[in-house]
Design a protein around this motif. Sequence first.
Motif: not given
Length: 168
Positions: A96-104, A58-67
């Motif tokens: 983490t949560e039982r409620t919906r996660v929309m962003t990371c 449901v959500a993805v993100s790169f780290s600042k280093s890109g690694n």
Amino acid sequence: RSTRDWSSDVCSSDLISKDRTKIVTGETGRHPCLMVWHAKSRKLMTTLRSRSLRRAVVAVSFSKSGNRVVAVGQDDRHTVHVFCLNTGICMAKCPTERTRVMTCLFVNDENVILGGLKHARHLILRTNASHKTRTQSKRHLFGKIGSRTILCSQNFQDMIVCGTSTGE
């Protein structure tokens, strides 16, 4: 332009690796995967998998280093998975949560912010001497108690900017 490498629908993506050459997408399915693409050539660089990643990414993100890449699954506890791009291995996972996660969002290589249905959470990744990564999780208040749903987040200069359901 489309590709046939996906086995199911794409439901999340992040276009911001540090060097601006990588895109990561997350798909739906019983055991969805993450695919990392080269932005200009549109060629698949690597596929990241974890048997504990369920239903959808449901959500993805790169780290600042890109690694590193963080991904949130759509299982009952919205489990967070942190992958190392160099090895393709899931370094850490944390329910983490039982409620919906929309962003990371990776703040840096050790800190992840999650937001969703009336919650905000901060995950701290700690790597010990034997290179095992542990997670520490803290729930945070965002505005009045239970009043904000965080829909999206992004790094902007040295701040984290969030979009909420109330427009604040």
